[in-house]
Design an enzyme around this catalytic site. Structure first.
Site, PDB file in Angstrom:
ATOM      1  N   TRP A  25     -25.794 -33.116   9.580  1.00 40.31           N
ATOM      2  CA  TRP A  25     -25.008 -33.451  11.242  1.00 40.31           C
ATOM      3  C   TRP A  25     -26.792 -34.131  12.239  1.00 40.31           C
ATOM      4  CZ3 TRP A  25     -22.698 -36.991  12.933  1.00 40.31           C
ATOM      5  CH2 TRP A  25     -21.302 -36.290  13.442  1.00 40.31           C
ATOM      6  N   SER A  51     -16.250 -36.660  12.181  1.00 36.27           N
ATOM      7  CA  SER A  51     -17.839 -37.209  11.541  1.00 36.27           C
ATOM      8  C   SER A  51     -18.148 -36.318  11.197  1.00 36.27           C
ATOM      9  CB  SER A  51     -18.080 -36.858  13.523  1.00 36.27           C
ATOM     10  OG  SER A  51     -18.643 -36.350  13.977  1.00 36.27           O
ATOM     11  N   ALA A  59     -21.156 -35.817   8.095  1.00 34.84           N
ATOM     12  CA  ALA A  59     -22.569 -36.127   8.415  1.00 34.84           C
ATOM     13  C   ALA A  59     -22.547 -37.321   6.732  1.00 34.84           C
ATOM     14  CB  ALA A  59     -23.400 -35.201   8.327  1.00 34.84           C
ATOM     15  N   LYS A  96     -10.624 -24.810  14.607  1.00 38.65           N
ATOM     16  CA  LYS A  96     -10.909 -25.648  13.805  1.00 38.65           C
ATOM     17  C   LYS A  96     -11.272 -25.322  12.896  1.00 38.65           C
ATOM     18  CE  LYS A  96     -14.263 -28.431  14.062  1.00 38.65           C
ATOM     19  NZ  LYS A  96     -15.145 -29.027  12.583  1.00 38.65           N
ATOM     20  N   ASP A 108     -10.855 -33.466  14.461  1.00 36.93           N
ATOM     21  CA  ASP A 108     -11.786 -32.915  13.878  1.00 36.93           C
ATOM     22  C   ASP A 108     -10.526 -32.114  12.834  1.00 36.93           C
ATOM     23  OD1 ASP A 108     -14.416 -32.173  13.417  1.00 36.93           O
ATOM     24  OD2 ASP A 108     -14.570 -31.380  14.945  1.00 36.93           O
ATOM     25  N   SER A 117     -15.817 -30.882   4.213  1.00 37.22           N
ATOM     26  CA  SER A 117     -16.003 -30.346   4.830  1.00 37.22           C
ATOM     27  C   SER A 117     -16.593 -28.322   4.318  1.00 37.22           C
ATOM     28  CB  SER A 117     -14.471 -29.504   5.896  1.00 37.22           C
ATOM     29  OG  SER A 117     -14.374 -28.967   5.781  1.00 37.22           O
ATOM     30  N   ARG A 118     -17.624 -28.369   4.208  1.00 36.28           N
ATOM     31  CA  ARG A 118     -17.856 -26.508   4.124  1.00 36.28           C
ATOM     32  C   ARG A 118     -16.982 -25.503   4.014  1.00 36.28           C
ATOM     33  NH1 ARG A 118     -23.180 -26.548   7.703  1.00 36.28           N
ATOM     34  NH2 ARG A 118     -24.130 -28.538   7.352  1.00 36.28           N
ATOM     35  N   GLU A 123     -19.786 -22.535   9.274  1.00 28.32           N
ATOM     36  CA  GLU A 123     -19.393 -22.013  11.000  1.00 28.32           C
ATOM     37  C   GLU A 123     -18.044 -21.197  11.099  1.00 28.32           C
ATOM     38  OE1 GLU A 123     -21.260 -21.493  13.366  1.00 28.32           O
ATOM     39  OE2 GLU A 123     -22.577 -23.015  13.254  1.00 28.32           O
TER      40      GLU A 123
END
Length: 336
Positions: free
Chosen positions: A12, A142, A144, A195, A248, A258-259, A285
């Site tokens: 990112w 968003s 990356a 989220k 998001d 998305s991880r 995260e």
């Protein structure tokens, strides 16, 4: 031309630095290692985090933070939550040696363990006082991997300082990257962190073989939890219906990029959390955020059953199907 320092050479951070560089700004990207900086400068790639992406030849990287920040008008930190304070302290040492004002922004989506503090609060505690008035955050749907390919992207730039938000908006805006401003920094930071928890649950449902009905229900009720906690902490409820909130949440809760979604999906497929973290090699995260938010909600008596269920899966090794069964058998109630 605006001088911008981006601190953090992950996917990112690199993508945002590249957007700004392509917009004819003077951008210096700070990376942890000289090897990574050399690759970006000589090959215009960052293979570890953005495989096969070609970066702007105008983007300069360095492993020397003082060099990156020197004369910068904007300093944007894009590092994992767990190292925000460490990086902020290094930044404070650099800023203490210069006297011009900078806009300090971040694009990190998480909450600090134990203290439950937002990233802007951590930055404010670590940097000199004169830099706190311009704190801002870039967030929204968003990934990356899409931004670097110039896929159409809209983000939210939140700051209580309207002038700072508008300058950030101007330096990042182009034909494929459209920023909007808002003044609810608190709500934007909470939405960005919360989220990730719901995205883990969304991925887990798909990994278990459930369909779109289940996923849509989880995302919708998850948004309700996000909004409830936000209001309890003083955020504006409408923020959760904008790019920083539902925008998001949709992309993080449904995209294989998305991880957090991928981690949840692999949990649903039977992998252990440790296996997933080892295989991914990047920070998830939502895992640490789940613990922080669960503990906060318990302490402040905010009902968050989905978050509590994901906490039980991640930290108490409770079977996913047992948690789902408990959620589906909760006492019936109105949707409000």
């Amino acid at each position: 031309m605006t001088k911008i320092a981006v601190l953090g050479g992950g996917s990112w951070g690199t993508a945002l630095a590249n957007v700004a560089a392509e917009n004819n700004n003077d951008v210096r990207l700070w990376t942890r290692t000289a090897t990574q900086a050399d690759e970006i400068n000589s090959q215009h790639t960052n293979q570890k985090y953005l495989p096969d992406a070609k970066l702007s030849s105008e983007l300069m990287a360095t492993s020397n933070m003082a060099l990156a920040v020197m004369d910068a008008e904007i300093v944007l930190t894009v590092v994992p939550t767990k190292v925000v304070r460490e990086v902020a302290r290094q930044l404070a040492d650099v800023l203490n040696k210069q006297d011009h004002q900078v806009i300090l922004a971040h694009a990190t989506k998480g909450l600090e363990q134990v203290t439950y503090k937002r990233v802007s609060e951590m930055l404010a505690e670590e940097v000199p006082a004169k830099y706190r008035s311009t704190l801002a955050m870039i967030s929204g749907p968003s990934h990356a991997e899409d931004v670097i390919k110039h896929d159409l992207t809209s983000v939210s730039i939140a700051s209580e300082n309207e002038e700072a938000a508008k300058l950030l908006q101007q330096v990042f805006a182009n034909s494929s990257f459209r920023p909007y401003t808002n003044h609810d920094l608190l709500g934007s930071e909470l939405a960005a962190a919360l989220k990730n928890i719901i995205a883990i649950g969304s991925g887990a449902l798909i990994g278990l073989g459930y369909g779109a009905n289940a996923q849509a229900a989880l995302l919708t009720r998850g948004l309700s939890e996000m909004r409830a906690l936000g209001q309890a902490m003083g955020a504006q409820p409408e923020t959760f219906l904008g790019l920083a909130g539902i925008g998001d949440l949709i992309v993080t809760g449904m995209s294989p990029n998305s991880r957090n979604y991928r981690a949840g999906k692999q949990l649903g497929e039977g992998k252990s959390l440790q296996e997933i973290q080892d295989d991914m090699g990047m920070v998830i995260e939502g895992v640490s955020t789940t613990k922080a938010v669960y503990e906060f909600s318990q302490h402040h008596h905010v009902e968050m059953p989905i978050t509590a269920g994901i906490y039980r899966i991640l930290y108490e090794n409770e079977p996913l199907r047992d948690v789902i069964s408990d959620l589906m058998s909760r006492p019936l109630r109105s949707e409000d």
